[in-house]
Write a protein that holds these residues in place. Structure first.
Motif, PDB file in Angstrom:
ATOM      1  N   PRO B   5     -23.919   2.231   1.241  1.00 27.01           N
ATOM      2  CA  PRO B   5     -23.878   2.629  -0.165  1.00 27.01           C
ATOM      3  C   PRO B   5     -25.262   2.504  -0.773  1.00 27.01           C
ATOM      4  O   PRO B   5     -26.016   1.591  -0.437  1.00 27.01           O
ATOM      5  N   LEU B  31     -16.876   3.851  -3.772  1.00 28.31           N
ATOM      6  CA  LEU B  31     -17.360   4.902  -2.880  1.00 28.31           C
ATOM      7  C   LEU B  31     -18.869   4.857  -2.772  1.00 28.31           C
ATOM      8  O   LEU B  31     -19.551   4.461  -3.706  1.00 28.31           O
ATOM      9  N   GLU B  35     -27.305  10.173  -2.611  1.00 24.98           N
ATOM     10  CA  GLU B  35     -28.540  10.402  -3.343  1.00 24.98           C
ATOM     11  C   GLU B  35     -28.940  11.869  -3.305  1.00 24.98           C
ATOM     12  O   GLU B  35     -29.512  12.393  -4.239  1.00 24.98           O
ATOM     13  N   GLY B  36     -28.636  12.533  -2.183  1.00 21.83           N
ATOM     14  CA  GLY B  36     -29.059  13.915  -2.072  1.00 21.83           C
ATOM     15  C   GLY B  36     -27.976  14.786  -1.474  1.00 21.83           C
ATOM     16  O   GLY B  36     -27.045  14.296  -0.842  1.00 21.83           O
ATOM     17  N   PRO B  37     -28.109  16.109  -1.665  1.00 26.28           N
ATOM     18  CA  PRO B  37     -27.085  17.036  -1.188  1.00 26.28           C
ATOM     19  C   PRO B  37     -26.968  17.050   0.340  1.00 26.28           C
ATOM     20  O   PRO B  37     -25.872  17.201   0.878  1.00 26.28           O
ATOM     21  N   HIS B  43     -22.456  13.883   5.532  1.00 29.42           N
ATOM     22  CA  HIS B  43     -21.353  12.928   5.543  1.00 29.42           C
ATOM     23  C   HIS B  43     -20.012  13.652   5.650  1.00 29.42           C
ATOM     24  O   HIS B  43     -19.129  13.249   6.394  1.00 29.42           O
ATOM     25  N   LEU B  44     -19.871  14.756   4.900  1.00 26.71           N
ATOM     26  CA  LEU B  44     -18.614  15.502   4.916  1.00 26.71           C
ATOM     27  C   LEU B  44     -18.337  16.054   6.315  1.00 26.71           C
ATOM     28  O   LEU B  44     -17.195  16.064   6.783  1.00 26.71           O
ATOM     29  N   HIS B  67     -15.921  17.252  -3.827  1.00 23.97           N
ATOM     30  CA  HIS B  67     -16.570  15.941  -3.928  1.00 23.97           C
ATOM     31  C   HIS B  67     -17.434  15.874  -5.175  1.00 23.97           C
ATOM     32  O   HIS B  67     -17.386  14.896  -5.919  1.00 23.97           O
ATOM     33  N   HIS B  71     -16.555  12.895  -7.700  1.00 21.88           N
ATOM     34  CA  HIS B  71     -17.293  11.647  -7.505  1.00 21.88           C
ATOM     35  C   HIS B  71     -18.653  11.687  -8.180  1.00 21.88           C
ATOM     36  O   HIS B  71     -19.247  12.754  -8.310  1.00 21.88           O
ATOM     37  N   ASN B  77     -30.834  13.993  -9.203  1.00 23.76           N
ATOM     38  CA  ASN B  77     -30.951  15.081  -8.238  1.00 23.76           C
ATOM     39  C   ASN B  77     -29.808  16.093  -8.354  1.00 23.76           C
ATOM     40  O   ASN B  77     -29.494  16.789  -7.396  1.00 23.76           O
TER      41      ASN B  77
END
Lengths: 198, 262
Positions: B5, B31, B35-37, B43-44, B67, B71, B77
């Protein structure tokens, strides 16, 4: 004792008392020998310390040398010389990894890889002296180029940049990507995507 | 690989208006904040155990947008998150319209390139993994260099001094004369039009009329001459003086306009 052994001993002693890293040129001058010879002696000394499993190592960064403790004794030494310093955040580690593996590189390159603004993290790395400006790129705006420092090597228990852990997936991934590109159609994944578990 | 996290301050967190925002919050989950796309997208993909190298990125478009809607992400960013969302949605829309050739993009730069995005993902993954490996080493077994000790610092060798030296020094100090008064400050003399108007009026008050050349002859600097002429012109403009000159280069005579109030 041969002349070379004498010089190796001289360098070992010199680097022991020196309170800053010494450049190869400086060391060559002090022994009145050519630079290449100095470099050979220093590399030999570094190898000797490592092979002999001694408590010290010769650390090298960008043409400068310094004597440091061996990585093997680092954990035990922590009891004596504990550093009350917070660990780096994941964001700082990411930016640092890009700079370490791509150096010299600009802030723009770090941001392209990470996909996020990295001004703040790079500032914090500069502040901790883990990276320094090593020059300017000859492109419009002359952006600063960053490289890692002795402090970086020390903190991560590296004797030189050659000790950086190898990048895990680059080679394999690059090959696979080329294969996919040539195939022209990445194989679609069967079935619906699983629900979001995060 | 465990996802760490990212600690961020709550005031930097933004939540996009959510499709499910009115869902009752039965329990709260802690969760990880992305920090970034690229971090989120990766992760997805990885949380579904899909292969970055082969999965059509359009497949994760829904999950990505959901997401974002549900979230918090790092608000700093946000635009990067939205840019990637737009790319994914376009990739998906192409797949939904089979056989339809996509109209040519007006700007080729704006055309999202799936392989380019995939390459960035792989590059990002490489560096993220390298960062994780580095993180495991962070300060674990640092290499220490010799720190300079206090005793190592050079100390000037000085023989012990007699105590009387101190009292002598004090006497000497008392004998030192007071410092002379500093010379008077030099100030730039400022001349304003207002000052010169007043001067001209004073002269006219005394003599009834004034010859401008005579006044200018008494000026001490070029600036004063210029300002005095401007002052005379100003008085003319205000219709407070009358000016007369009988011959070219002759004396310029200023006299107060009759009836002009001071």
């Amino acid at each position: 004792m041969s002349e070379l052994d004498d010089l190796a001993a001289f360098y070992e002693a010199l680097l022991f008392i020196a309170e800053r890293p010494l450049a190869t040129a400086e060391l060559a001058q002090l022994a009145a020998i050519p630079r290449l010879q100095a470099e050979a002696i220093l590399s030999g000394l570094a190898g000797e310390l490592e092979d002999g499993r001694r408590g010290l190592r010769l650390q090298r960064n960008d043409d400068a040398w310094q004597l440091v403790t061996a990585p093997e004794v680092g954990e035990r030494l922590a009891a004596y010389a504990a550093r009350e310093e917070p660990r780096l955040t994941p964001a700082a580690l990411e930016a640092l990894a890009v700079i370490a593996y791509r150096q010299p590189c600009t802030r723009g390159e770090v941001e392209r890889v990470r996909g996020v603004d990295s001004d703040y993290v790079i500032r914090s790395l500069l502040h901790r002296r883990l990276v320094v400006e090593v020059g300017r790129r000859d492109t419009p705006g002359r952006p600063a180029l960053f490289g890692t420092t002795f402090e970086f090597l020390e903190r991560f228990g590296l004797t030189s940049l050659d000790d950086l852990p190898p990048l895990s997936s680059t080679a394999a991934a690059a090959t696979a990507l080329t294969a996919v590109a040539e195939d022209g159609s990445p194989s679609p994944v069967a079935g619906a995507p699983a629900p979001d578990h995060d | 690989m465990p996802l760490q996290p990212i600690p961020i301050e709550t005031d930097r967190v933004a939540v996009l208006p959510g499709v499910l925002a009115d869902e009752p919050a039965a329990f709260e989950l802690r969760l990880p904040t992305f920090e970034g796309p690229l971090q989120l997208l990766l992760h997805l993909i990885e949380s579904r155990q899909l292969d970055v190298l082969t999965i059509p990125l359009a497949d994760v478009a829904d999950a990505y947008v959901q997401h974002l809607a549900r979230h918090p992400v790092d608000a700093a960013n946000l635009s990067e998150f939205v840019a990637i969302a737009a790319q994914l949605i376009l990739l998906k829309s192409r797949r939904v319209l089979p056989g339809e050739p996509m109209p040519l993009a007006v700007d080729e730069e704006a055309e999202p390139d799936e392989e380019e995005l995939r390459r960035r993902l792989v590059e990002y993954r490489t560096m993220r993994d390298a960062a994780l490996v580095l993180g495991e080493r962070d300060l674990v077994a640092p290499l220490l260099r010799r720190e300079p000790r206090d005793e190592d610092l050079p100390v000037a060798v000085v023989p012990p001094l007699p105590v009387t030296l101190l009292s002598q020094a004090l006497e000497l100090l008392a004998a030192v004369p007071e410092p002379a008064a500093p010379p008077p400050e030099v100030m730039l003399r400022e001349i304003t039009i207002g000052m010169q108007i007043a001067a001209l009026r004073r002269a006219m008050g005394r003599h009834g009329q004034v010859i401008l050349q005579a006044v200018l002859a008494g000026c001490r600097s070029r600036t004063e001459v210029a300002v005095t002429v401007l002052a005379a012109l100003e008085l003319v403009r205000r219709r407070q003086v009358r000016v007369a000159q009988d011959a070219l280069f002759g004396p310029i005579v200023l006299e107060p306009m009759p009836g002009a109030g001071e």
